[in-house]
Design an enzyme around this catalytic site. Structure first.
Site, PDB file in Angstrom:
ATOM      1  N   GLY A  96       1.290   4.627   3.732  1.00  0.00           N
ATOM      2  CA  GLY A  96       2.435   3.806   3.297  1.00  0.00           C
ATOM      3  C   GLY A  96       3.578   4.648   2.744  1.00  0.00           C
ATOM      4  N   CYS A 128     -10.597   9.530   7.422  1.00  0.00           N
ATOM      5  CA  CYS A 128     -10.613   8.601   8.560  1.00  0.00           C
ATOM      6  C   CYS A 128     -11.607   8.873   9.682  1.00  0.00           C
ATOM      7  CB  CYS A 128      -9.209   8.487   9.123  1.00  0.00           C
ATOM      8  SG  CYS A 128      -8.107   7.713   7.932  1.00  0.00           S
ATOM      9  N   PHE A 129     -11.813  10.128  10.075  1.00  0.00           N
ATOM     10  CA  PHE A 129     -12.642  10.351  11.273  1.00  0.00           C
ATOM     11  C   PHE A 129     -14.005   9.669  11.139  1.00  0.00           C
ATOM     12  CE2 PHE A 129     -10.652  14.469  13.215  1.00  0.00           C
ATOM     13  CZ  PHE A 129      -9.572  13.722  13.627  1.00  0.00           C
ATOM     14  N   GLY A 143       0.840  -1.205   0.000  1.00  0.00           N
ATOM     15  CA  GLY A 143       0.000   0.000   0.000  1.00  0.00           C
ATOM     16  C   GLY A 143       0.872   1.251   0.000  1.00  0.00           C
ATOM     17  N   ASN A 157      -5.951   0.421   2.154  1.00  0.00           N
ATOM     18  CA  ASN A 157      -7.133   1.185   2.562  1.00  0.00           C
ATOM     19  C   ASN A 157      -8.160   0.274   3.247  1.00  0.00           C
ATOM     20  OD1 ASN A 157      -6.719   0.367  -0.115  1.00  0.00           O
ATOM     21  ND2 ASN A 157      -8.592   1.309  -0.799  1.00  0.00           N
TER      22      ASN A 157
END
Ligand code: NAD
Ligand code: UGA
Length: 468
Positions: A17, A281-282, A12, A94
């Site tokens: 990454g 992400c959150f 990744g 991911n």
């Protein structure tokens, strides 16, 4: 026995990454770091000669790539070879929210994790330490171990490989990634095998002091990553909820922020009101947390965290409504400049950017948008908003991308600041006021410095969390 790590493979080559491995290569010259990905475009972009064209914009990243690439840092699609040769493999793929099936809309989609793990199980030789770098639901390490043990290995010698699995979540924030990686608040390593933990610790000890390396059991480490993001997002939702109360009551969110942030127990970081948190992400990590709580029958806990997301959506939605109301209840055919499209400053990332929803809402009402962002390319905006043209109901809105902010504000009825880019702190408001159509409105969702100067030049101003 501690495995001395000479070859690392990272599966990744994304926002985590790429920068993480670049910093490891920079700090550990004795280690060969191979970053692999299934996307030919990603790999080609990492190998570009023009360092301004790397796939990710992060301050300080290009300099490291220049120092290390081709020396002990390599980007390629040679997944099989690099898995075979690695002593340690980081999984940085991911982990989006599931779109379909059981847990859709909440649970993490672990397809990419599973695929990467199967490749490792098939191809590894000897003993390999597997490191979960991706953010994962609690107990994913169990799944990984089961796949590793139960998948047939293709080693021609017939010898079965052995594995240790560690959790080592990443806490970098985009736009500040290199700084976060160079000077982490903490490194978290969860695992069962002391030797494996120590092997990974040895890598970090090349630049991180030992007191900052925390070791835990696997499940605490996996959960701590979700918990940290949930806490951070909760702070943003808390201050955002108060921003609306300030607007209604005559309080000033900046003054409230200072007053509460001066309490050392609360602290003054991560208290900036804004148009709602974005980023990849959150939201996904809180949804994942909610799913886990529901799975364990903790309905009240799930509801508690759901509210953080509800407030966030509400905050984003209300920005478009405010613009609509201030512009006399109609924006059909009006020109509006959007300053900032990235989800935060210093990144070209637009994933879950509040700008996307706000722009869509304004276009649904028939507005023509002039979008300016110093780092986001037009083709990315096209992916987020569709071709330059958007149609909804009878109203027709559209957008255009501008490379020059002062061209973007030409003849607009309003401008909206959506990302906290530094350059917006010192705009030439005198010039801007001559270009906008009167009565002109400035909507500031990011507490931009010097914004009140705009008022001097006859512009109407609305500031998030302020009763002016
Ligand atoms: P990303 O989408 O930018 O990168 C993931 C990469 O993995 C993609 O390039 C994809 O092509 C590749 N990939 C997927 N399956 C593969 C396979 N089988 N073999 C090889 N390559 C494969 O994602 P990201 O933002 O780097 O996030 C990765 C993980 O790190 C997520 O779990 C995320 O929650 C977590 N995380 C992200 C951040 C951040 O700032 N973006 C910070 C901390 C943690
Ligand atoms: C966040 C966390 O900060 C990282 O620790 C974590 O590793 C990462 O998520 C992840 O797991 O992906 P990131 O999303 O890159 O990092 O950026 P943040 O700085 O946390 O900002 C997230 C969103 O909150 C942005 O839209 C930002 O504008 C908003 N925000 C942040 C505010 O509105 N106010 C603040 O005070 C802080």
């Amino acid at each position: 026995m501690i495995t001395p790590i000479k070859k690392i493979c990272c599966i990744g080559a994304g926002y985590v990454g790429g920068p993480t491995m670049a910093v490891i290569a920079d700090k550990c010259k004795h280690v060969q770091v191979n970053v692999v990905d299934i996307s030919p475009q990603r790999i080609a972009d990492w190998n570009t000669q023009d360092l301004t064209k790397l796939p990710i914009y992060e301050p300080g990243l290009a300099e490291i790539i220049k120092r290390c690439r081709g020396d002990n840092l390599h980007f390629s699609m040679e997944i099989e070879k690099n898995i075979e040769n690695a002593d340690m493999i980081f999984i940085s793929v991911n982990t989006p929210t599931k779109k379909e099936g059981i847990g859709a809309g909440k649970a993490s989609d672990l397809t990419f994790i599973e695929k990467a793990t199967r490749e490792i199980a098939k191809l590894s030789r000897g003993h390999t330490i597997i490191v979960e770098k991706s953010t994962l639901p609690v107990r994913t390490a169990d799944t990984i171990k089961q796949i590793l043990v139960n998948t047939k290995n293709h080693n021609p010698s017939g010898e079965n490989p052995t594995f240790d699995v560690l959790s080592n979540p990443e806490f970098l924030a985009e736009g500040n990634a290199i700084n976060n990686l160079n000077y982490p608040d903490r490194i978290l390593i969860g695992g069962e095998s002391k030797d494996a933990i120590n092997s990974l610790k040895e890598i970090y000890l090349n630049w991180v002091e030992e007191s900052k390396i925390l070791t835990t059991n696997l499940w605490s480490s996996e959960l701590s990553k979700l918990a940290a993001n949930a806490f951070l997002a909760q702070r943003v939702s808390s201050i955002n909820s108060l921003s609306s109360l300030c607007e209604a009551s005559g309080a000033d969110i900046q003054e409230v922020k200072k007053a509460i942030g001066s309490d050392s127990r609360i602290g003054n970081k991560f208290l900036n009101p804004g148009p709602g948190f974005g980023g990849s992400c959150f939201k996904k990590d809180i949804l994942n947390l909610i799913y886990l709580c529901e799975f364990y029958g903790l309905e009240e806990v799930a509801q508690y965290w759901s509210k953080v997301l509800d407030i966030n959506k509400w905050q984003t939605d209300r920005i478009a409504k405010v613009v609509f109301q201030k512009l006399f209840g109609t924006i059909t055919g009006k020109n509006i400049a959007i300053l900032g499209f990235a989800f935060k400053a210093n990144t070209n990332d637009t994933r879950e950017s509040p700008a996307i929803e706000i722009c869509k809402k304004l276009m649904q009402e028939g507005a023509y948008l002039n979008i300016y962002d110093p780092r986001v390319e037009k083709n990315q905006i096209e992916k987020d908003l569709g071709k330059n043209y958007y149609q909804c109901n009878q109203n027709r809105g559209s957008w255009n991308n501008f490379d020059d902010l002062y061209l973007a504000v030409e003849n607009v009825d309003a401008l909206i600041i959506l990302t906290e880019w530094k350059e917006f702190d010192n705009l030439n408001w005198q010039l801007i006021s001559t270009k906008m159509r009167s009565p002109a409105w400035v909507f500031d969702t990011r507490s931009t410095k010097n914004i009140l100067v705009a008022k001097k030049y006859g512009l109407n101003i609305w500031i998030l969390g302020n009763h002016i």
